[in-house]
Design an enzyme around this catalytic site. Structure first.
Site, mmCIF file in Angstrom:
data_model
loop_
_atom_site.group_PDB
_atom_site.id
_atom_site.type_symbol
_atom_site.label_atom_id
_atom_site.label_comp_id
_atom_site.label_asym_id
_atom_site.label_seq_id
_atom_site.Cartn_x
_atom_site.Cartn_y
_atom_site.Cartn_z
ATOM 1 N N GLU A 196 -6.861 4.497 7.866
ATOM 2 C CA GLU A 196 -6.666 5.934 7.588
ATOM 3 C C GLU A 196 -7.911 6.518 6.936
ATOM 4 O OE1 GLU A 196 -2.970 5.482 5.489
ATOM 5 O OE2 GLU A 196 -1.999 4.904 7.372
ATOM 6 N N GLY A 236 2.293 2.177 10.804
ATOM 7 C CA GLY A 236 3.215 3.301 10.658
ATOM 8 C C GLY A 236 3.897 3.710 11.958
ATOM 9 N N GLY A 287 2.740 -1.214 4.308
ATOM 10 C CA GLY A 287 2.693 0.208 3.994
ATOM 11 C C GLY A 287 4.088 0.752 3.718
ATOM 12 N N GLY A 288 4.665 1.403 4.704
ATOM 13 C CA GLY A 288 5.957 2.074 4.549
ATOM 14 C C GLY A 288 7.036 1.226 3.880
ATOM 15 N N SER A 304 3.386 -2.167 10.432
ATOM 16 C CA SER A 304 4.831 -2.138 10.656
ATOM 17 C C SER A 304 5.522 -3.455 10.299
ATOM 18 C CB SER A 304 5.140 -1.723 12.099
ATOM 19 O OG SER A 304 4.673 -0.403 12.339
ATOM 20 N N GLU A 346 -5.267 -5.283 10.613
ATOM 21 C CA GLU A 346 -4.282 -4.230 10.843
ATOM 22 C C GLU A 346 -4.607 -3.492 12.144
ATOM 23 O OE1 GLU A 346 -2.358 -3.009 6.882
ATOM 24 O OE2 GLU A 346 -4.128 -1.771 7.124
ATOM 25 N N HIS A 352 -9.466 1.008 4.807
ATOM 26 C CA HIS A 352 -8.194 1.187 5.521
ATOM 27 C C HIS A 352 -8.433 2.098 6.727
ATOM 28 C CE1 HIS A 352 -4.093 2.409 6.382
ATOM 29 N NE2 HIS A 352 -3.702 1.336 5.704
ATOM 30 N N ASN A 386 0.868 -1.190 0.000
ATOM 31 C CA ASN A 386 0.000 0.000 0.000
ATOM 32 C C ASN A 386 0.900 1.233 0.000
ATOM 33 O OD1 ASN A 386 -1.861 2.016 0.458
ATOM 34 N ND2 ASN A 386 -2.217 1.468 2.608
ATOM 35 N N TRP A 387 0.968 1.879 -1.150
ATOM 36 C CA TRP A 387 1.876 3.038 -1.264
ATOM 37 C C TRP A 387 1.279 4.301 -0.638
ATOM 38 C CZ3 TRP A 387 4.386 3.160 -6.842
ATOM 39 C CH2 TRP A 387 5.071 1.968 -7.047
ATOM 40 N N LYS A 388 0.021 4.240 -0.261
ATOM 41 C CA LYS A 388 -0.667 5.413 0.314
ATOM 42 C C LYS A 388 -0.508 6.611 -0.630
ATOM 43 C CE LYS A 388 0.479 3.530 4.813
ATOM 44 N NZ LYS A 388 0.161 3.612 6.196
HETATM 45 C C1 PEP Z 1 -0.791 0.043 5.892
HETATM 46 O O1 PEP Z 1 -0.766 1.176 5.418
HETATM 47 O O2 PEP Z 1 -1.702 -0.727 5.605
HETATM 48 C C2 PEP Z 1 0.289 -0.364 6.801
HETATM 49 C C3 PEP Z 1 0.222 -1.538 7.349
HETATM 50 O O3 PEP Z 1 1.296 0.550 7.000
HETATM 51 P P1 PEP Z 1 2.732 0.246 7.684
HETATM 52 O O4 PEP Z 1 3.248 -1.043 7.091
HETATM 53 O O5 PEP Z 1 3.559 1.424 7.295
HETATM 54 O O6 PEP Z 1 2.504 0.127 9.141
#
Ligand code: PEP
Length: 252
Positions: A96, A172, A234-235, A213, A166, A94, A9-11
């Protein structure tokens, strides 16, 4: 039995040029891991050019959101059919989007149904906040999110849906859940509710990813768990060696 999946997930990151560059660098190695379903979810503006780059590969493309209506006066939104022109997957609900854009279990339900209509695979995100975790409410929250988010789907619609567990406190933050902790939560609060909604067979077929994470360093801890079928990343999905290492861990 369940094919492992790793979705990035590049957000809201990467211009078209930057997205092209990242995919060009990822592709040669990413293509090798055929035993893992690999999915990239760039921002909307990059979907068309990345779709062209992925042609002829078995790497999937996903959007990060859809609207549930088919068309109309919904400025700034995209329908499932529009997304389906480029993508096979869509991330829905998600945390967010729930936190900043008012998404609810009800809107998640409508979006999942719209995605089913368009034959898009939904990656449905659920998870408890830190306050809910600390209050010992994780199972209640996940039960509500599964029942309300996926309720009233037919067995046919439920088939193929992917769930991403999640915990919001892990996204994050660099503070991932433990593999055994996430595994237990998935068994108790996700698969058990899938059994109630759709029966044992769908519950056993449904892939449940862990997200929050995930890094190259901790990925194997999650993938070694019987109830965890991969990761929503994500990141770390924006970092080439790190993302490839996560996919490699899923292939083992
Ligand atoms: C996400 O955005 O779904 C996520 C899990 O982010 P991160 O891996 O950065 O915690």
């Amino acid at each position: 039995m369940r094919k492992p999946m790793v979705a990035g997930n590049w957000k809201m990151n990467k211009t078209v040029e930057q997205a092209r560059e990242l995919v060009a660098q990822l592709l040669p190695d990413l293509q090798a891991f055929h035993t893992v379903e690999r999915v990239i979810c760039p921002p909307f503006t990059a979907l068309l050019p990345i779709c062209a780059m992925l042609k002829g590969t078995d790497i999937g493309l996903g959007a990060q959101n859809i609207h549930w209506e088919a068309s109309g006066a919904y400025t700034g939104e995209e329908s499932a059919a529009m997304v389906k022109e480029f993508c096979q997957y869509v991330i829905i609900g998600h945390s967010e989007r729930r936190a900043y854009f008012g998404e609810t279990d009800e809107s998640v339900n409508k979006k999942v149904r719209a995605a089913c209509e368009a034959k898009l695979t939904s990656i449905v995100c659920i998870g408890e906040t830190l306050a809910e975790f600390e209050a010992g409410r994780t199972e209640d929250v996940l039960t509500r999110q599964v029942i309300a988010g996926l309720g009233e789907l037919t067995i046919e619609q439920a088939q193929g849906i992917v769930i991403a567990y999640e915990p919001v406190w892990a996204i994050g933050t660099g503070k991932a859940a433990t593999g055994t902790g996430a595994n237990e939560v998935i068994a108790k609060a996700i698969r058990s509710n899938l059994v109630k909604l759709f029966g044992n067979s769908i519950s056993q077929q449904t892939r449940v990813l862990y997200g929050g994470s995930v890094t190259a360093e901790n990925a194997a801890e999650f993938f070694g768990q019987p109830e965890i079928d991969g990761a929503l990343v994500g990141g770390a999905s924006l970092k080439i060696p790190g993302f490839l290492e996560i996919v490699r861990a899923a292939a083992k």
